[in-house]
Design a protein around this motif. Sequence first.
Motif, PDB file in Angstrom:
ATOM      1  N   ASP A 226       0.836  -1.204   0.000  1.00 15.12           N
ATOM      2  CA  ASP A 226       0.000   0.000   0.000  1.00 15.12           C
ATOM      3  C   ASP A 226       0.869   1.252   0.000  1.00 15.12           C
ATOM      4  O   ASP A 226       1.794   1.393   0.811  1.00 15.12           O
ATOM      5  N   LYS A 227       0.579   2.166  -0.945  1.00 12.53           N
ATOM      6  CA  LYS A 227       1.270   3.463  -1.051  1.00 12.53           C
ATOM      7  C   LYS A 227       2.771   3.320  -1.274  1.00 12.53           C
ATOM      8  O   LYS A 227       3.548   4.208  -0.944  1.00 12.53           O
ATOM      9  N   ARG A 228       3.185   2.192  -1.834  1.00 16.24           N
ATOM     10  CA  ARG A 228       4.606   1.974  -2.149  1.00 16.24           C
ATOM     11  C   ARG A 228       4.796   2.057  -3.658  1.00 16.24           C
ATOM     12  O   ARG A 228       4.014   1.486  -4.428  1.00 16.24           O
ATOM     13  N   PRO A 229       5.847   2.723  -4.117  1.00 16.40           N
ATOM     14  CA  PRO A 229       6.170   2.660  -5.554  1.00 16.40           C
ATOM     15  C   PRO A 229       6.739   1.285  -5.877  1.00 16.40           C
ATOM     16  O   PRO A 229       7.568   0.754  -5.137  1.00 16.40           O
ATOM     17  N   LEU A 230       6.283   0.693  -6.969  1.00 16.94           N
ATOM     18  CA  LEU A 230       6.668  -0.670  -7.297  1.00 16.94           C
ATOM     19  C   LEU A 230       7.259  -0.744  -8.699  1.00 16.94           C
ATOM     20  O   LEU A 230       6.864  -0.007  -9.602  1.00 16.94           O
ATOM     21  N   ASP A 231       8.201  -1.667  -8.856  1.00 17.01           N
ATOM     22  CA  ASP A 231       8.762  -1.993 -10.161  1.00 17.01           C
ATOM     23  C   ASP A 231       8.138  -3.312 -10.594  1.00 17.01           C
ATOM     24  O   ASP A 231       8.491  -4.379 -10.078  1.00 17.01           O
ATOM     25  N   PHE A 232       7.227  -3.259 -11.553  1.00 20.92           N
ATOM     26  CA  PHE A 232       6.463  -4.458 -11.914  1.00 20.92           C
ATOM     27  C   PHE A 232       7.289  -5.464 -12.721  1.00 20.92           C
ATOM     28  O   PHE A 232       6.840  -6.592 -12.926  1.00 20.92           O
ATOM     29  N   SER A 233       8.481  -5.072 -13.163  1.00 14.11           N
ATOM     30  CA  SER A 233       9.367  -6.020 -13.819  1.00 14.11           C
ATOM     31  C   SER A 233      10.251  -6.747 -12.808  1.00 14.11           C
ATOM     32  O   SER A 233      10.967  -7.680 -13.172  1.00 14.11           O
ATOM     33  N   ASN A 234      10.200  -6.313 -11.542  1.00 15.92           N
ATOM     34  CA  ASN A 234      10.974  -6.932 -10.472  1.00 15.92           C
ATOM     35  C   ASN A 234      10.132  -8.036  -9.845  1.00 15.92           C
ATOM     36  O   ASN A 234       9.087  -7.776  -9.253  1.00 15.92           O
ATOM     37  N   LEU A 261      -5.316  -6.303  -7.734  1.00 18.47           N
ATOM     38  CA  LEU A 261      -5.217  -6.754  -9.115  1.00 18.47           C
ATOM     39  C   LEU A 261      -5.402  -5.604 -10.099  1.00 18.47           C
ATOM     40  O   LEU A 261      -4.720  -5.542 -11.134  1.00 18.47           O
ATOM     41  N   GLN A 262      -6.311  -4.681  -9.783  1.00 22.93           N
ATOM     42  CA  GLN A 262      -6.511  -3.533 -10.665  1.00 22.93           C
ATOM     43  C   GLN A 262      -5.265  -2.661 -10.747  1.00 22.93           C
ATOM     44  O   GLN A 262      -4.979  -2.051 -11.780  1.00 22.93           O
ATOM     45  N   ARG A 263      -4.500  -2.632  -9.666  1.00 19.73           N
ATOM     46  CA  ARG A 263      -3.260  -1.862  -9.684  1.00 19.73           C
ATOM     47  C   ARG A 263      -2.240  -2.474 -10.647  1.00 19.73           C
ATOM     48  O   ARG A 263      -1.415  -1.766 -11.232  1.00 19.73           O
ATOM     49  N   ILE A 264      -2.305  -3.782 -10.808  1.00 14.06           N
ATOM     50  CA  ILE A 264      -1.336  -4.475 -11.660  1.00 14.06           C
ATOM     51  C   ILE A 264      -1.701  -4.369 -13.136  1.00 14.06           C
ATOM     52  O   ILE A 264      -0.823  -4.348 -14.005  1.00 14.06           O
ATOM     53  N   GLU A 265      -2.991  -4.277 -13.450  1.00 13.24           N
ATOM     54  CA  GLU A 265      -3.461  -4.372 -14.838  1.00 13.24           C
ATOM     55  C   GLU A 265      -2.719  -3.466 -15.818  1.00 13.24           C
ATOM     56  O   GLU A 265      -2.317  -3.921 -16.893  1.00 13.24           O
ATOM     57  N   PRO A 266      -2.503  -2.175 -15.507  1.00 15.30           N
ATOM     58  CA  PRO A 266      -1.818  -1.323 -16.494  1.00 15.30           C
ATOM     59  C   PRO A 266      -0.371  -1.746 -16.753  1.00 15.30           C
ATOM     60  O   PRO A 266       0.205  -1.374 -17.778  1.00 15.30           O
ATOM     61  N   GLU A 267       0.225  -2.485 -15.849  1.00 14.07           N
ATOM     62  CA  GLU A 267       1.628  -2.896 -15.973  1.00 14.07           C
ATOM     63  C   GLU A 267       1.752  -4.391 -16.271  1.00 14.07           C
ATOM     64  O   GLU A 267       2.823  -4.968 -16.102  1.00 14.07           O
ATOM     65  N   TRP A 268       0.671  -5.014 -16.735  1.00 10.01           N
ATOM     66  CA  TRP A 268       0.615  -6.468 -16.856  1.00 10.01           C
ATOM     67  C   TRP A 268       1.739  -7.028 -17.719  1.00 10.01           C
ATOM     68  O   TRP A 268       2.319  -8.076 -17.400  1.00 10.01           O
TER      69      TRP A 268
END
Length: 374
Positions: A226-234, A261-268
């Motif tokens: 929550d409220k953390r910036p994430l690198d979706f390729s990591n 899951l909705q947070r992940i969708e744009p970076e799928w």
Amino acid sequence: MKKYLPAVVAFLVAAVSGFLIAVLVLNRDGGGMSFGEFIGKLVWLLVCLFVSVFIHIIAHEAGHMVAALMRGWRFGSFMIMGVVLSRRDGRWQLSRFSMPGAGGQCLMLPPEGGDTPGGIAFYNAGGVLANGLLVIAASIPLLVSFSSLPFLLMSFLVGMVLVGVFLALLNGIPLTVNGLPNDGMNLLKLHKDAFATEIFLRTMRIMGLLMQGKNRELDNYPYICDKRPLDFSNALHVMALASDISLALMRMDFDKARAILQRIEPEWEKVVPVYQNELSMEAVYLTLMAPHQPSDIDRLLTPFFVKYLRMQAAFRPTALRVQYALALLHEHDEAKANECYERFQKVCRHYYIRGDVEIERRLVEEVRQHQPAP
């Protein structure tokens, strides 16, 4: 570089291995060989290489385990080629589990206060160190008395050296295998990324508690992303998101799980394939448990995912829970749903992660009580 380095390493090790086998091993004495002798020696060498792979995988995971035990960690589970050794109710048990990209896996429970960066690095390096020690042990007799060793023993020692060097390089050089970080990549990422270190320790601890069936201790765990910036390729960051979804499902908070899951969708497209499949299982389940159109499910059922789901359903309650929900709520096939339910109950009786079994049974009961929206 990241894409082609594993292939380059494999090619170089294979080339050196071929030279050693052809020049130093098969024709060690410099004399001629009949075709039958050549085939016999070659077959024995292949057997030695196969046995060496198995020994080195066991040694690699044992190296992680010993390093963790030396740091005060506790035993969780030990997997070799899909066979898992774990402890349940004071007794050892064998189970099945498959992780793409991993021939083995050793899960240990970190101490309550975590560990130092050096201790975590030692745990991750333990496998490569174990492979290196075996290479040294096998190299000494080869260097001291190569020409006088019996062919059978010499072949085995050569296999131990070649396989050990290959696996040490494959695990020690920072790489991703099927999108998942190897030991060297874990060392690199954990050294540079404090959040990744937090994820690593937390995930190991959650897995340890689930294996012991101590789900209650997870009730107050906060959502880490929550409220953390994430690198979706990591893969470690995505693992943290998957962990948060698991916590939400354990608490039967389906809205929270859908929000993650909705947070992940744009970076799928950045997510590694194995986590795309893992997340797709929960996406299918959560979609079925809410008002939806059949096309919403059809869109998720790609051939790649369906194949993965079928493979995992051979031994994982999670996959069988999703298959059961699909049969009952999407296909409206009660006979198929009942078959899935029976297999689900059978797998749960032998599954090694006790806490997961408790969660999955509750989620299946939700499906049984759920009425499709008109």
